[in-house]
Design an enzyme around this catalytic site. Structure first.
Site, short mmCIF file in Angstrom:
data_model
loop_
_atom_site.label_atom_id
_atom_site.label_comp_id
_atom_site.label_asym_id
_atom_site.label_seq_id
_atom_site.Cartn_x
_atom_site.Cartn_y
_atom_site.Cartn_z
N HIS A 1 0.83 -1.21 0.00
CA HIS A 1 0.00 0.00 0.00
C HIS A 1 0.87 1.26 0.00
O HIS A 1 0.58 2.24 -0.67
CB HIS A 1 -0.88 0.04 1.26
CG HIS A 1 -1.87 -1.08 1.36
ND1 HIS A 1 -1.77 -2.06 2.32
CD2 HIS A 1 -2.99 -1.36 0.65
CE1 HIS A 1 -2.78 -2.90 2.19
NE2 HIS A 1 -3.53 -2.51 1.19
N SER B 1 -3.03 -7.95 2.86
CA SER B 1 -3.56 -7.88 4.22
C SER B 1 -4.03 -9.27 4.67
O SER B 1 -3.99 -9.60 5.84
CB SER B 1 -4.73 -6.90 4.28
OG SER B 1 -4.35 -5.67 3.70
P1 AMP Z 1 -6.68 -3.41 -0.39
O1 AMP Z 1 -6.46 -2.65 0.87
O2 AMP Z 1 -6.29 -4.84 -0.33
O3 AMP Z 1 -8.05 -3.17 -0.97
O4 AMP Z 1 -5.68 -2.78 -1.45
C1 AMP Z 1 -5.65 -1.40 -1.68
C2 AMP Z 1 -4.75 -1.12 -2.86
O5 AMP Z 1 -3.45 -1.60 -2.57
C3 AMP Z 1 -5.20 -1.82 -4.14
O6 AMP Z 1 -5.02 -0.94 -5.23
C4 AMP Z 1 -4.29 -2.99 -4.20
O7 AMP Z 1 -4.08 -3.48 -5.51
C5 AMP Z 1 -3.01 -2.41 -3.63
N1 AMP Z 1 -2.13 -3.48 -3.15
C6 AMP Z 1 -2.42 -4.42 -2.22
N2 AMP Z 1 -1.38 -5.26 -2.06
C7 AMP Z 1 -0.40 -4.84 -2.91
C8 AMP Z 1 0.93 -5.30 -3.23
N3 AMP Z 1 1.46 -6.36 -2.63
N4 AMP Z 1 1.63 -4.60 -4.15
C9 AMP Z 1 1.08 -3.52 -4.76
N5 AMP Z 1 -0.14 -3.04 -4.51
C10 AMP Z 1 -0.88 -3.69 -3.60
#
Ligand code: AMP
Length: 279
Positions: free
Chosen positions: A38, A187
């Site tokens: 993130h 997460s």
């Molecule tokens: P989330 O909190 O899981 O909904 O993710 C929020 C944002 O963070 C989304 O755009 C995800 O694609 C990005 N994201 C989550 N994990 C990663 C990662 N390992 N590498 C790059 N971006 C990530």
């Protein structure tokens, strides 16, 4: 301390004030439980804008009835500190009642893309994503919004939606951030036991091997079959898909074309993990 706003009006006011002061502004939507993946989105935002705001909202509309909405990890204070340290200057953290007040009745659905890949195992998931992201982008009015390539299908759907609805924000994808052994940060990795975490690496390993085979000119079907065998052998409980697709349309490919992408989702223990790789 990182300033926090909790209503769409307050977010719009803060973003418009930055723009009036001559700043380019970026926006990073998340569901919290923040990790280095993130924070890399914040860093990407800072490369493309002067000011970065992030949001934390665990969106009930993108969780299925049997999914992990209630146990999804939450740590607003810890997350706010991580965002501040990464250079983010504003957090939008609305409540569910603010986002979806009584009488809420409007949904955004991108045709076709949401039914493929993850959409098959998670009906309605991407409609929930499209709906919440359209609300977030409408309130943020950012020049740039940054999303991770980790959720490649989500990124493709958001790009389509933003173009179709003239939302006026440039959508930027940021590379996947991985742990030292190659597992994509998520997460949901917090749910894995130590043993599951050790075995989970078979997913990125299978992607990397299949990618090598395809780049060397190997046939698609046997490369995918070998990858699935590797994932099953590591003790994954279920493979939802392991496919070679067109990176934009997400349709399956029988041969490598420009923009082709390997996409995978599999369940380790009770945790569904996704990953993808450009071929
Ligand atoms: P989330 O909190 O899981 O909904 O993710 C929020 C944002 O963070 C989304 O755009 C995800 O694609 C990005 N994201 C989550 N994990 C990663 C990662 N390992 N590498 C790059 N971006 C990530």
């Amino acid at each position: 301390m990182l300033p926090i706003v909790r209503t769409p009006q307050a977010l719009t006011e803060a973003m418009e004030a930055w723009k009036r002061a001559g700043h380019r502004v970026a926006f990073v939507p998340t569901m919290g439980a923040l990790h280095a993946g993130h924070l890399a989105l914040v860093t990407e935002g800072l490369k493309r804008a002067d000011k970065v705001a992030a949001s934390i909202f665990v969106n009930p509309k993108q969780f299925g009835p049997t999914e992990d909405l209630d146990r999804y990890p939450r740590d607003e204070a810890g997350d706010a500190e991580k965002l501040r340290a990464a250079g983010c200057e504003l957090l939008y953290a609305p409540s569910v009642a603010t986002m979806y007040p009584p009488g809420f009745a409007s949904y955004v659905r991108v045709a076709a893309l949401p039914d493929l890949l993850c959409g098959a195992a998670r009906p309605g998931h991407f409609d929930g994503v499209a709906t919440v992201v359209s609300k977030l982008l409408a309130a943020a009015r950012a020049d740039v919004a940054v999303f991770g390539e980790k959720d490649w299908q989500q990124l493709a759907i958001i790009r389509r939606m933003v173009a179709d609805l003239d939302l006026g924000t440039q959508v930027v994808g940021a590379a996947i951030v991985r742990d030292s052994d190659g597992l994509a940060l998520s997460s949901r990795n917090l749910y894995l036991t130590a043993d599951e975490r050790a075995r989970a690496v078979a997913l990125p390993e299978a992607l990397a091997r299949a990618c090598q085979t395809l780049r060397a000119g190997g046939d698609v079907a046997p490369a995918l079959a070998a990858a699935e065998r590797g994932i099953a052998a590591a003790g994954y409980a279920r493979i939802d898909y392991f496919e070679l697709v067109d990176g934009e349309r997400l349709t399956p490919l029988r041969a490598v074309t420009p923009g082709a992408r390997l996409m995978a989702a599999a369940v380790m223990g009770s945790t569904r993990l996704i990953d993808n790789l450009a071929v």
